[in-house]
Design an enzyme around this catalytic site. Structure first.
Site, PDB file in Angstrom:
ATOM      1  CB  VAL A 133      -0.943   0.030   1.223  1.00 11.52           C
ATOM      2  CG1 VAL A 133      -1.983  -1.052   1.115  1.00 11.52           C
ATOM      3  CG2 VAL A 133      -0.171  -0.121   2.508  1.00 11.52           C
ATOM      4  CB  CYS A 134       2.329   3.096  -2.065  1.00  9.83           C
ATOM      5  SG  CYS A 134       2.488   1.420  -2.568  1.00  9.83           S
ATOM      6  CB  THR A 135       1.075   8.105  -0.841  1.00  7.22           C
ATOM      7  OG1 THR A 135       0.266   7.680   0.255  1.00  7.22           O
ATOM      8  CG2 THR A 135       0.530   9.407  -1.401  1.00  7.22           C
ATOM      9  CG  ASN A 145      -2.984   1.709  -1.603  1.00  6.40           C
ATOM     10  OD1 ASN A 145      -2.454   2.462  -0.803  1.00  6.40           O
ATOM     11  ND2 ASN A 145      -2.313   0.904  -2.394  1.00  6.40           N
ATOM     12  NE  ARG A 170      -2.726   5.221   3.155  1.00  5.02           N
ATOM     13  CZ  ARG A 170      -2.525   4.587   2.002  1.00  5.02           C
ATOM     14  NH1 ARG A 170      -1.482   4.857   1.262  1.00  5.02           N
ATOM     15  NH2 ARG A 170      -3.372   3.653   1.589  1.00  5.02           N
TER      16      ARG A 170
END
Ligand code: NAG
Ligand code: NAG
Ligand code: NAG
Ligand code: NAG
Length: 398
Positions: free
Chosen positions: A145-147, A323, A336
């Site tokens: 999971v990320c930005t 995500n 986020r």
């Protein structure tokens, strides 16, 4: 066989998620005001620089990873041990791991070249069973999971930045409030310069032992990151189908690697990322060299659902992906996107740079317990910088 995967990839995450529900109730939402002046990185959220390695694409695939694996053998074995311990906690008989050791190596034959040989080489050099190296490679397809953000400044220069958050659902270490996986993973982070004829083809921030790509740049052509897209027809089903014999889809991390290795322009990269059939859904975040070249490609396994591009005339000077599909609300526990956009908006196009993007990615909860590294890329001058991250308490678990 399928049994062990249902266990590792479906039951295990669900069980940990149930455990988490209790815990999240006593975790306040640790959001904070947009950070500034965090770059160059210092202080408690900076855990160190990432070291550089070279991989020679002219050398045989079995040997390419030798140097990295020789340096990171112990860390890799530790990481895989954490996964095995977790599996054991739910399956004391150890049957799942036996299945992995026995059955995954057979599946290696169906991986495309050069990935099959590279994985064999990694197993040989590390002395870790082939099936466990395979499992390690599969994990990234499921738990990332990320930005990611691509932004354009007033002069038309493009910046691409990302936080890589890994380990969601993999285990909350109650004792020291640290995600065990993310902790172990930090020691595996390496920057790699992939070369042919002694010249850089592309560069990446990667995990030793993983042959796919999550973050990479092809200088003067494009930059590319991949974020996981959770969905009901998602990773698990794709991976199960692949195990059961339907093997015409591409692993996400292998597609990004193939694109970085062999596509020579933003347009060519985009076309491949939009069209190639894959094993699981994903978001691809692509940046280029010219004004307007920045997009978020939302993929289902067999089709492309959406391409969202920069549009300077409409005031869209950045695109940002966490995500969740951009037309849907993020999961309420895990937003986020809003804080990241708030900080991007506050930064303004006039002031966008490596420094200000690092600020955005250092603001909680964009920075969280799972954040393993932050990478900053600029295609025009072929620059890739990455930094190991930490998020000391108080900090959101994700
Ligand atoms: C990271 O690299 C920078 C620039 O090379 C250097 O100034 C700094 O001391 C390094 N930091 C750590 C923690 O190694
Ligand atoms: C957290 O605990 C695990 C095992 O219990 C240990 O390996 C790890 O080093 C600890 N992390 C910190 C930051 O103390
Ligand atoms: C890139 O193209 C070369 C030459 O066609 C091929 O040998 C190589 O396997 C390709 N790389 C990937 C990762 O698919
Ligand atoms: C940021 O700015 C864009 C464009 O003006 C706007 O659509 C969006 O709602 C803003 N988001 C936040 C969180 O401020």
């Amino acid at each position: 066989m399928a049994e062990s995967f249902v266990f590792c990839c479906v039951l295990l995450p669900l069980l940990s998620l149930c455990g988490l529900w209790v815990r999240t109730q006593d975790v306040p939402p640790y959001t904070e005001d947009c950070r500034s002046g965090t770059y160059p990185p210092t202080g408690p959220t900076f855990k160190g620089n990432v070291s550089w390695y070279t991989i020679n694409l002219d050398s045989p695939p079995q040997e390419r990873w030798n140097q990295i694996i020789n340096d990171k053998k112990v860390e890799l074995a530790n990481m895989i041990q954490v996964v095995k311990d977790l599996a054991k906690a739910f399956d004391p008989s150890g049957k799942a791991i036996t299945l992995v050791d026995k059955n995954l190596p057979v599946l290696l034959e169906s991986l495309p070249c050069p990935f099959d040989d590279e994985i064999k080489g990694i197993a040989k050099t590390s002395g870790i069973p082939l099936g466990e190296i395979m499992m390690f490679n599969i994990f990234y397809e499921v738990f990332t999971v990320c930005t990611s953000i691509v932004a354009e400044d007033k002069t038309g220069r493009l910046f691409h930045a990302r936080n890589l958050d890994f380990g969601l659902f993999l285990g909350w270490d109650v004792k020291n409030s640290t995600w065990m996986m993310s902790e172990k993973l930090r020691s595996l982070v390496v920057n790699i310069d992939f070369q042919r004829n002694k010249k850089t083809v592309f560069k990446s921030t990667s995990f030793a032992g993983y042959v796919g790509i999550l973050t990479g740049i092809r200088p003067e052509a494009f930059s590319l990151t991949m974020n996981e897209r959770m969905s009901l027809d998602g990773g698990y089903i794709g991976i199960l189908e692949w195990i059961l014999g339907e093997r015409d889809g591409m692993w996400m991390g292998f597609l990004t690697r193939a694109v970085l290795e062999n596509a020579t322009s933003y347009e060519e990269a985009k076309s491949l990322l939009v069209k190639t059939k894959m094993l699981s859904p994903a978001y691809f975040i692509l940046g280029g060299t010219k004004s307007g070249e920045g997009s978020i490609i939302t993929r289902a396994r067999e089709s492309c659902l959406d391409v969202w591009e920069l549009d300077i005339n409409q005031g869209r000077w950045y695109v940002l992906e966490t995500n969740y599909d951009r037309w849907k609300e993020p999961l309420f526990l895990d937003d986020r996107r809003t804080p990241a956009m708030k900080c991007m908006n506050r930064t303004t196009q006039e002031h966008i740079s490596f420094a200000t993007m690092y600020d955005v990615l250092s603001t909680k909860p964009v920075l969280n317990k799972l954040t393993t590294y932050t990478t900053l890329m600029s295609v025009a001058d072929g620059k890739l910088e990455s930094y190991l991250r930490d998020c000391p308490n108080p900090c959101m678990p994700w």
